[in-house]
Design an enzyme around this catalytic site. Structure first.
Site, PDB file in Angstrom:
ATOM      1  N   GLU A 103     -33.262  63.696  59.911  1.00 54.09           N
ATOM      2  CA  GLU A 103     -32.525  64.499  59.772  1.00 54.09           C
ATOM      3  C   GLU A 103     -33.979  65.488  58.582  1.00 54.09           C
ATOM      4  O   GLU A 103     -33.840  64.959  57.562  1.00 54.09           O
ATOM      5  CB  GLU A 103     -31.554  63.982  58.903  1.00 54.09           C
ATOM      6  CG  GLU A 103     -30.089  63.484  59.723  1.00 54.09           C
ATOM      7  CD  GLU A 103     -29.235  64.937  59.912  1.00 54.09           C
ATOM      8  OE1 GLU A 103     -30.668  66.384  60.291  1.00 54.09           O
ATOM      9  OE2 GLU A 103     -28.479  65.399  60.187  1.00 54.09           O
ATOM     10  N   ASP A 104     -33.051  67.175  58.626  1.00 55.30           N
ATOM     11  CA  ASP A 104     -33.735  68.088  57.582  1.00 55.30           C
ATOM     12  C   ASP A 104     -32.659  67.197  56.262  1.00 55.30           C
ATOM     13  O   ASP A 104     -33.407  68.033  55.727  1.00 55.30           O
ATOM     14  CB  ASP A 104     -33.912  69.207  57.818  1.00 55.30           C
ATOM     15  CG  ASP A 104     -31.779  69.162  58.282  1.00 55.30           C
ATOM     16  OD1 ASP A 104     -30.880  68.308  58.623  1.00 55.30           O
ATOM     17  OD2 ASP A 104     -31.917  69.933  58.628  1.00 55.30           O
ATOM     18  N   ASP A 107     -26.194  66.218  53.070  1.00 48.70           N
ATOM     19  CA  ASP A 107     -25.303  66.950  52.711  1.00 48.70           C
ATOM     20  C   ASP A 107     -24.151  66.514  52.437  1.00 48.70           C
ATOM     21  O   ASP A 107     -23.814  65.728  51.225  1.00 48.70           O
ATOM     22  CB  ASP A 107     -25.338  68.776  53.473  1.00 48.70           C
ATOM     23  CG  ASP A 107     -24.032  70.094  52.760  1.00 48.70           C
ATOM     24  OD1 ASP A 107     -24.038  69.391  51.482  1.00 48.70           O
ATOM     25  OD2 ASP A 107     -23.215  70.402  52.681  1.00 48.70           O
ATOM     26  N   PHE A 156     -28.001  75.803  48.365  1.00 45.96           N
ATOM     27  CA  PHE A 156     -28.153  75.746  49.780  1.00 45.96           C
ATOM     28  C   PHE A 156     -29.717  76.254  49.540  1.00 45.96           C
ATOM     29  O   PHE A 156     -30.370  77.157  49.201  1.00 45.96           O
ATOM     30  CB  PHE A 156     -27.231  76.889  50.717  1.00 45.96           C
ATOM     31  CG  PHE A 156     -27.116  76.935  51.609  1.00 45.96           C
ATOM     32  CD1 PHE A 156     -26.417  76.211  52.502  1.00 45.96           C
ATOM     33  CD2 PHE A 156     -28.298  78.200  52.415  1.00 45.96           C
ATOM     34  CE1 PHE A 156     -26.936  76.839  54.102  1.00 45.96           C
ATOM     35  CE2 PHE A 156     -28.602  77.956  53.739  1.00 45.96           C
ATOM     36  CZ  PHE A 156     -27.232  77.337  54.056  1.00 45.96           C
ATOM     37  N   VAL A 157     -30.428  75.683  50.297  1.00 42.32           N
ATOM     38  CA  VAL A 157     -31.783  75.386  50.817  1.00 42.32           C
ATOM     39  C   VAL A 157     -32.379  76.338  51.829  1.00 42.32           C
ATOM     40  O   VAL A 157     -31.224  75.865  52.944  1.00 42.32           O
ATOM     41  CB  VAL A 157     -32.499  74.372  50.676  1.00 42.32           C
ATOM     42  CG1 VAL A 157     -32.079  73.792  48.709  1.00 42.32           C
ATOM     43  CG2 VAL A 157     -32.450  73.345  51.066  1.00 42.32           C
ATOM     44  N   ASP A 163     -31.753  76.181  58.064  1.00 41.54           N
ATOM     45  CA  ASP A 163     -31.821  78.024  58.413  1.00 41.54           C
ATOM     46  C   ASP A 163     -30.688  78.493  57.497  1.00 41.54           C
ATOM     47  O   ASP A 163     -30.109  77.598  57.162  1.00 41.54           O
ATOM     48  CB  ASP A 163     -31.628  77.857  59.893  1.00 41.54           C
ATOM     49  CG  ASP A 163     -30.106  76.953  60.630  1.00 41.54           C
ATOM     50  OD1 ASP A 163     -29.823  76.941  60.307  1.00 41.54           O
ATOM     51  OD2 ASP A 163     -29.490  77.761  61.029  1.00 41.54           O
ATOM     52  N   ARG A 169     -35.972  79.537  59.261  1.00 40.36           N
ATOM     53  CA  ARG A 169     -37.012  78.172  59.861  1.00 40.36           C
ATOM     54  C   ARG A 169     -38.179  77.913  59.818  1.00 40.36           C
ATOM     55  O   ARG A 169     -38.945  77.308  59.379  1.00 40.36           O
ATOM     56  CB  ARG A 169     -36.229  77.704  60.947  1.00 40.36           C
ATOM     57  CG  ARG A 169     -35.076  77.255  61.366  1.00 40.36           C
ATOM     58  CD  ARG A 169     -34.810  76.905  62.826  1.00 40.36           C
ATOM     59  NE  ARG A 169     -33.457  76.813  63.350  1.00 40.36           N
ATOM     60  CZ  ARG A 169     -32.030  76.020  62.792  1.00 40.36           C
ATOM     61  NH1 ARG A 169     -32.639  74.856  62.004  1.00 40.36           N
ATOM     62  NH2 ARG A 169     -31.077  75.959  62.785  1.00 40.36           N
TER      63      ARG A 169
HETATM   64  P1  IMP Z   1     -23.565  67.142  57.015  1.00 41.74           P
HETATM   65  O1  IMP Z   1     -22.984  66.670  57.944  1.00 41.74           O
HETATM   66  O2  IMP Z   1     -22.495  67.412  55.559  1.00 41.74           O
HETATM   67  O3  IMP Z   1     -24.140  65.853  56.136  1.00 41.74           O
HETATM   68  O4  IMP Z   1     -24.237  68.729  57.162  1.00 41.74           O
HETATM   69  C1  IMP Z   1     -25.886  68.245  57.626  1.00 41.74           C
HETATM   70  C2  IMP Z   1     -26.294  69.677  58.492  1.00 41.74           C
HETATM   71  O5  IMP Z   1     -25.846  70.935  57.754  1.00 41.74           O
HETATM   72  C3  IMP Z   1     -28.228  69.629  58.656  1.00 41.74           C
HETATM   73  O6  IMP Z   1     -27.990  68.977  59.255  1.00 41.74           O
HETATM   74  C4  IMP Z   1     -28.274  70.783  58.413  1.00 41.74           C
HETATM   75  O7  IMP Z   1     -28.008  71.140  59.708  1.00 41.74           O
HETATM   76  C5  IMP Z   1     -26.265  71.343  57.638  1.00 41.74           C
HETATM   77  N1  IMP Z   1     -26.829  71.676  55.916  1.00 41.74           N
HETATM   78  C6  IMP Z   1     -26.097  71.815  54.624  1.00 41.74           C
HETATM   79  N2  IMP Z   1     -26.652  71.730  53.852  1.00 41.74           N
HETATM   80  C7  IMP Z   1     -27.408  72.942  54.066  1.00 41.74           C
HETATM   81  C8  IMP Z   1     -28.318  73.947  53.325  1.00 41.74           C
HETATM   82  O8  IMP Z   1     -28.363  74.117  52.246  1.00 41.74           O
HETATM   83  N3  IMP Z   1     -30.142  74.201  54.297  1.00 41.74           N
HETATM   84  C9  IMP Z   1     -29.858  74.779  55.344  1.00 41.74           C
HETATM   85  N4  IMP Z   1     -28.860  73.756  56.570  1.00 41.74           N
HETATM   86  C10 IMP Z   1     -27.992  73.231  55.921  1.00 41.74           C
HETATM   87 MG    MG Z   2     -29.172  70.494  61.018  1.00 41.57          MG
END
Ligand code: IMP
Ligand code: MG
Length: 189
Positions: A103-104, A107, A156-157, A163, A169
Site C-alpha cells: 500500500e502507499d 490513513d 496530507f502528503v 496524489d 504522483r
Molecule cells: P484509508 O482507507 O483511510 O486508510 O485511506 C487509504 C487511501 O487514502 C490511500 O491509499 C490513499 O489513496 C488515500 N490517502 C490517505 N492519506 C493520503 C495522503 O496524505 N495523500 C494522498 N493520499 C492519501
Molecule cells: Mg490509494
C-alpha cells in the site's frame, strides 16, 4: 529538490527525500528477503498509489517473488459494515500462497480493513502488509502494518505515487501540505 510545489491551489513543501525513501525501502526489502526465503511470496500492490513503492520494493527482493496489482472498488451496500470492497483484477489463485499487500499509505485503515476479510476468504497461507506510510493519529480501523517505511503526522502528503486530486504522483520525493502557520513560525525565528 524543489523548494515547494504547487498542485491545484495548494502549496506543498519538501518532506522526505528520495534518498531517505530509497534507504528505508532497502531495509524493508532486506527484511522480506530474510523472512520469506524459500516461500516465494506474492506481492499484491493496491492501485493507483502503490505503483512506484511496489516497483522499488520489488527490485530489492533477491528471493523468488511474484507481483500483481489490484484496484479496489467500494460499494455503499446494505451490508452491516456499510461498505463492501472487492478486488478488480486479481487473477491469481492465492490459496496457500504467502501474500504481501503493498500500500502507499494507511490513513484511517478503512480500505484495508474492508479488503482483508475478502482476501482471507481466498485462503492464502499468510497475509502481511507493507506500506510506505502510516498516519497513526488518523487510524480508525484496526489495521496494523507489518512493514512500514515511515510513520508520519496526520497531514496530507503527495509524491512518490501519492496524489492530490490526480496530480503529484510523479514527484520523486514526498512533499507535505504547507501549514498556513509555517510562514509565521519562520518569521519569528
Ligand atoms: P484509508 O482507507 O483511510 O486508510 O485511506 C487509504 C487511501 O487514502 C490511500 O491509499 C490513499 O489513496 C488515500 N490517502 C490517505 N492519506 C493520503 C495522503 O496524505 N495523500 C494522498 N493520499 C492519501
Ligand atoms: Mg490509494
Amino acid at each position: 529538490m524543489a523548494a515547494q510545489v504547487f498542485i491545484h491551489n495548494k502549496v506543498f513543501v519538501p518532506f522526505i527525500s528520495a534518498e531517505a525513501i530509497g534507504q528505508r525501502i532497502a531495509e524493508i526489502g532486506a527484511k522480506i528477503n530474510e523472512n520469506y526465503a524459500g516461500k516465494s511470496p506474492l506481492l499484491i500492490g493496491i492501485l493507483n498509489g502503490s505503483f512506484i513503492f511496489a516497483a522499488d520494493l520489488f527490485r530489492e527482493l533477491t528471493i523468488d517473488a511474484e507481483i500483481s496489482f489490484v484496484k479496489l472498488a467500494s460499494y455503499a451496500g446494505t451490508a452491516t459494515t456499510g461498505q463492501v470492497v472487492t478486488a478488480i483484477g486479481l487473477k491469481e489463485n492465492i490459496e496457500g500462497r504467502h501474500v504481501i499487500i503493498v500500500e502507499d499509505i494507511i490513513d484511517t485503515g478503512k480500505t484495508l480493513s474492508s479488503f482483508l476479510p475478502e482476501l482471507h476468504k481466498m485462503r492464502p497461507a499468510s497475509v502481511k502488509i507493507a506500506t510506505l506510510l502510516t498516519k497513526p493519529d488518523a487510524l480508525k480501523y484496526p489495521v496494523a502494518a507489518d512493514y512500514c517505511a515511515f510513520e508520519i503526522e496526520n497531514k496530507f502528503v503527495v509524491g512518490y505515487g501519492l496524489d492530490y486530486d490526480g496530480l503529484g504522483r510523479n514527484l520523486p520525493a514526498l512533499f507535505i501540505l504547507k501549514d498556513r502557520n509555517d510562514d509565521k513560525i519562520n518569521a519569528t525565528i
